[in-house]
Design a protein around this motif. Structure first.
Motif, PDB file in Angstrom:
ATOM      1  N   GLN A 188       0.822  -1.205   0.000  1.00 12.87           N
ATOM      2  CA  GLN A 188       0.000   0.000   0.000  1.00 12.87           C
ATOM      3  C   GLN A 188       0.861   1.262   0.000  1.00 12.87           C
ATOM      4  OE1 GLN A 188      -3.065  -0.962  -0.901  1.00 12.87           O
ATOM      5  NE2 GLN A 188      -4.169  -0.111   0.834  1.00 12.87           N
ATOM      6  N   GLU A 189       1.950   1.225   0.763  1.00 17.40           N
ATOM      7  CA  GLU A 189       2.843   2.379   0.824  1.00 17.40           C
ATOM      8  C   GLU A 189       3.536   2.611  -0.520  1.00 17.40           C
ATOM      9  OE1 GLU A 189       4.976   5.429   3.204  1.00 17.40           O
ATOM     10  OE2 GLU A 189       3.003   4.474   3.147  1.00 17.40           O
ATOM     11  N   ILE A 190       3.943   1.540  -1.175  1.00 21.53           N
ATOM     12  CA  ILE A 190       4.569   1.665  -2.497  1.00 21.53           C
ATOM     13  C   ILE A 190       3.577   2.244  -3.500  1.00 21.53           C
ATOM     14  CG2 ILE A 190       5.418   0.315  -4.465  1.00 21.53           C
ATOM     15  CD1 ILE A 190       6.793  -1.518  -2.401  1.00 21.53           C
ATOM     16  N   ALA A 191       2.363   1.712  -3.505  1.00 20.13           N
ATOM     17  CA  ALA A 191       1.349   2.197  -4.445  1.00 20.13           C
ATOM     18  C   ALA A 191       1.049   3.672  -4.224  1.00 20.13           C
ATOM     19  CB  ALA A 191       0.077   1.364  -4.311  1.00 20.13           C
ATOM     20  N   ARG A 192       0.964   4.060  -2.964  1.00 15.91           N
ATOM     21  CA  ARG A 192       0.645   5.454  -2.641  1.00 15.91           C
ATOM     22  C   ARG A 192       1.803   6.382  -3.027  1.00 15.91           C
ATOM     23  NH1 ARG A 192      -1.064   4.182   1.712  1.00 15.91           N
ATOM     24  NH2 ARG A 192       0.830   4.309   2.940  1.00 15.91           N
ATOM     25  N   THR A 193       3.024   5.973  -2.718  1.00 16.24           N
ATOM     26  CA  THR A 193       4.190   6.821  -2.980  1.00 16.24           C
ATOM     27  C   THR A 193       4.488   6.926  -4.473  1.00 16.24           C
ATOM     28  OG1 THR A 193       5.127   6.197  -0.839  1.00 16.24           O
ATOM     29  CG2 THR A 193       6.634   7.152  -2.451  1.00 16.24           C
ATOM     30  N   ALA A 194       4.407   5.795  -5.177  1.00 14.59           N
ATOM     31  CA  ALA A 194       4.720   5.782  -6.611  1.00 14.59           C
ATOM     32  C   ALA A 194       3.539   6.211  -7.467  1.00 14.59           C
ATOM     33  CB  ALA A 194       5.170   4.387  -7.021  1.00 14.59           C
ATOM     34  N   GLN A 195       2.387   6.383  -6.824  1.00 16.33           N
ATOM     35  CA  GLN A 195       1.154   6.769  -7.525  1.00 16.33           C
ATOM     36  C   GLN A 195       0.807   5.760  -8.623  1.00 16.33           C
ATOM     37  OE1 GLN A 195       2.078  10.914  -8.621  1.00 16.33           O
ATOM     38  NE2 GLN A 195       0.844  11.575  -6.876  1.00 16.33           N
ATOM     39  N   ILE A 196       0.763   4.498  -8.198  1.00 15.34           N
ATOM     40  CA  ILE A 196       0.365   3.422  -9.094  1.00 15.34           C
ATOM     41  C   ILE A 196      -0.837   2.705  -8.497  1.00 15.34           C
ATOM     42  CG2 ILE A 196       2.656   3.062 -10.086  1.00 15.34           C
ATOM     43  CD1 ILE A 196       3.065   0.762  -8.128  1.00 15.34           C
ATOM     44  N   LYS A 197      -1.537   1.968  -9.330  1.00 19.35           N
ATOM     45  CA  LYS A 197      -2.705   1.226  -8.871  1.00 19.35           C
ATOM     46  C   LYS A 197      -2.383  -0.259  -8.843  1.00 19.35           C
ATOM     47  CE  LYS A 197      -7.659   0.529  -9.602  1.00 19.35           C
ATOM     48  NZ  LYS A 197      -8.848   0.874 -10.431  1.00 19.35           N
ATOM     49  N   ARG A 330       4.583   0.847  12.009  1.00 21.71           N
ATOM     50  CA  ARG A 330       3.420   0.111  11.504  1.00 21.71           C
ATOM     51  C   ARG A 330       2.128   0.901  11.730  1.00 21.71           C
ATOM     52  NH1 ARG A 330       7.708  -2.505   9.925  1.00 21.71           N
ATOM     53  NH2 ARG A 330       7.814  -4.756  10.286  1.00 21.71           N
ATOM     54  N   GLU A 331       2.032   1.588  12.858  1.00 22.24           N
ATOM     55  CA  GLU A 331       0.836   2.405  13.113  1.00 22.24           C
ATOM     56  C   GLU A 331       0.684   3.486  12.048  1.00 22.24           C
ATOM     57  OE1 GLU A 331      -1.485   5.789  14.411  1.00 22.24           O
ATOM     58  OE2 GLU A 331       0.697   5.756  14.157  1.00 22.24           O
ATOM     59  N   ARG A 332       1.807   4.102  11.672  1.00 20.69           N
ATOM     60  CA  ARG A 332       1.764   5.133  10.633  1.00 20.69           C
ATOM     61  C   ARG A 332       1.277   4.546   9.307  1.00 20.69           C
ATOM     62  NH1 ARG A 332       4.906   6.280   6.537  1.00 20.69           N
ATOM     63  NH2 ARG A 332       6.606   4.919   7.230  1.00 20.69           N
ATOM     64  N   LEU A 333       1.767   3.359   8.967  1.00 20.67           N
ATOM     65  CA  LEU A 333       1.374   2.731   7.706  1.00 20.67           C
ATOM     66  C   LEU A 333      -0.093   2.311   7.728  1.00 20.67           C
ATOM     67  CD1 LEU A 333       4.536   0.539   7.002  1.00 20.67           C
ATOM     68  CD2 LEU A 333       3.909   2.710   5.928  1.00 20.67           C
ATOM     69  N   ILE A 334      -0.560   1.824   8.873  1.00 21.59           N
ATOM     70  CA  ILE A 334      -1.975   1.456   9.002  1.00 21.59           C
ATOM     71  C   ILE A 334      -2.856   2.681   8.816  1.00 21.59           C
ATOM     72  CG2 ILE A 334      -3.725   0.682  10.668  1.00 21.59           C
ATOM     73  CD1 ILE A 334      -1.506  -1.193  11.801  1.00 21.59           C
ATOM     74  N   LYS A 335      -2.452   3.775   9.425  1.00 20.52           N
ATOM     75  CA  LYS A 335      -3.215   5.015   9.293  1.00 20.52           C
ATOM     76  C   LYS A 335      -3.202   5.505   7.847  1.00 20.52           C
ATOM     77  CE  LYS A 335      -3.610   9.647  11.283  1.00 20.52           C
ATOM     78  NZ  LYS A 335      -3.063  10.590  12.289  1.00 20.52           N
ATOM     79  N   ALA A 336      -2.031   5.461   7.205  1.00 20.11           N
ATOM     80  CA  ALA A 336      -1.921   5.930   5.820  1.00 20.11           C
ATOM     81  C   ALA A 336      -2.738   5.062   4.869  1.00 20.11           C
ATOM     82  CB  ALA A 336      -0.455   5.938   5.391  1.00 20.11           C
ATOM     83  N   ALA A 337      -2.838   3.764   5.184  1.00 17.91           N
ATOM     84  CA  ALA A 337      -3.614   2.849   4.343  1.00 17.91           C
ATOM     85  C   ALA A 337      -5.104   2.913   4.640  1.00 17.91           C
ATOM     86  CB  ALA A 337      -3.111   1.421   4.533  1.00 17.91           C
ATOM     87  N   ASN A 338      -5.475   3.733   5.628  1.00 19.58           N
ATOM     88  CA  ASN A 338      -6.888   3.934   5.965  1.00 19.58           C
ATOM     89  C   ASN A 338      -7.561   2.628   6.393  1.00 19.58           C
ATOM     90  OD1 ASN A 338      -8.953   5.816   6.313  1.00 19.58           O
ATOM     91  ND2 ASN A 338      -9.892   5.314   4.350  1.00 19.58           N
ATOM     92  N   ILE A 339      -6.821   1.837   7.178  1.00 18.62           N
ATOM     93  CA  ILE A 339      -7.351   0.563   7.667  1.00 18.62           C
ATOM     94  C   ILE A 339      -7.993   0.797   9.030  1.00 18.62           C
ATOM     95  CG2 ILE A 339      -6.761  -1.768   8.429  1.00 18.62           C
ATOM     96  CD1 ILE A 339      -4.433  -1.663   6.412  1.00 18.62           C
TER      97      ILE A 339
END
Length: 346
Positions: A188-197, A330-339
């Motif tokens: 999810q972090e890679i997709a968000r940062t690289a702006q890919i789907k 991990r908490e930051r990534l969970i928040k960024a992934a909107n989980i």
């Protein structure tokens, strides 16, 4: 959905501050005078180490290797018992409610403290608060692999993968061993940062996901490098990169994803040992010292390296700091992934 902060947070206290407060409080509680029990004769009876997953995984491998050496070192049996289920919570809860005397320990996979408290509610958070770190044992980064045939046949590097996905006219799928795993968070972090789907296809385990990667039913796999390497060596899949900030010593040919995406990395997935809150500090220190001695032995290094696990020696304070840092990441990534909060798996 909004991500779930650790339960018990006071209004106005930031999450990183809460996390630091939580683990400092646990460390101080573990060192309380009420626990001033001598470790001179420890252990004088069998010790049980509960692994909260089925046999064969990374936590099980490192704990069983350590248990064999501890048994020989102390001439007392260190028994490994697998209590799997509910994303590790069944085994973790059992240990957290056991007497804090050093005779029931937990094989400590990182999700117990770094992911479950944020997504599985108050009960999971309460369990994590009743456990204290004893020693790290071994860990590895996440690896990224692709199918070598079909539409991915010309993708040779991680940078190629990003470029291919950006220009793809059909969905690009990725497999992991489940929602909210570190593998899922990294993707999810890679997709968000690289702006890919990327389209997520969760599995119950990495082995099943690897089978479908080889068969071309999914395009990318995020998972443990030890699971992928045999198929990579056979030319069935291509490993492109690892998630650590630097190259992984056991797979030096693979670059870090941060070479392509400088702001993206994931701490190695650690596997250690924890004890119930209130376990005497002298016993915790004795176990930590013994583990560090064991991790320096050639036979243990060989066992770990065969499974692409890097020995992770260090003091109790160093491990506690790493636990805190991993939990924060991990908490930051969970928040960024909107989980948001979800029910525990069965």
């Amino acid at each position: 959905m909004e991500s779930i902060a650790p339960f018990g947070a006071r209004k106005g206290r930031s999450l990183p501050s809460l996390v630091r407060f939580s683990f400092v409080a646990l460390s101080l509680a573990a060192a309380a005078p009420a626990s001033a029990q001598s470790a001179d004769d420890y252990p004088n009876r069998p010790v049980t180490i509960v692994v909260p997953y089925s046999p064969g995984g990374a936590t099980d491998i490192v704990v069983r290797a350590a248990a064999r050496e501890l048994t020989a070192m102390y001439n007392q049996t260190f028994i490994v018992v697998n209590k799997a289920g509910a994303a590790g919570q069944i085994g973790a809860e059992f240990v957290s409610k056991s007497p804090p005397d050093g005779y029931t320990l937990l094989g400590y996979p990182e999700n117990i403290y770094s992911i479950n408290p944020f997504v599985f509610g108050e009960a999971a958070n309460a369990v994590s608060q009743r456990l204290v770190p004893v020693t790290n044992l071994g860990g590895s980064p996440t690896a990224i692999a692709i199918n070598t045939t079909g539409k991915m046949k010309d993708v040779k590097t991680f940078a190629d993968l990003i470029a291919f996905t950006k220009s793809a006219t059909v969905p690009v799928t990725y497999a992991t061993s489940g929602v909210t795993t570190p593998y899922h968070l990294l993707a999810q972090e890679i997709a968000r940062t690289a702006q890919i789907k990327l389209v997520h296809v969760p599995y119950k385990g990495t082995s099943d996901a690897l089978t479908d990667l080889v068969g071309g039913r999914v395009d990318i796999l995020f998972g443990a490098p030890a699971v992928m390497k045999p198929m990579s060596d056979a030319g069935k899949v291509r490993m492109l990169a690892v998630s650590s900030a630097e190259r992984f010593p056991l797979l030096p040919e693979l670059p870090s994803i941060s070479d392509t995406l400088p702001n993206v990395q994931l701490k190695n997935i650690d596997n250690g040992i924890a004890a119930p809150l209130g376990t005497p500090p002298a016993i915790i220190e004795k176990l930590n010292k013994a583990a560090n001695e064991i991790l320096a032995r050639p036979e243990i290094k060989s066992t770990f390296e065969r499974n692409l696990l890097l020995p992770m020696p260090g003091s109790v304070a160093e491990y506690t700091k790493r636990v805190t840092e991993t939990r924060t990441e991990r908490e930051r990534l969970i928040k960024a992934a909107n989980i948001g909060q979800m029910a525990l798996p069965q």
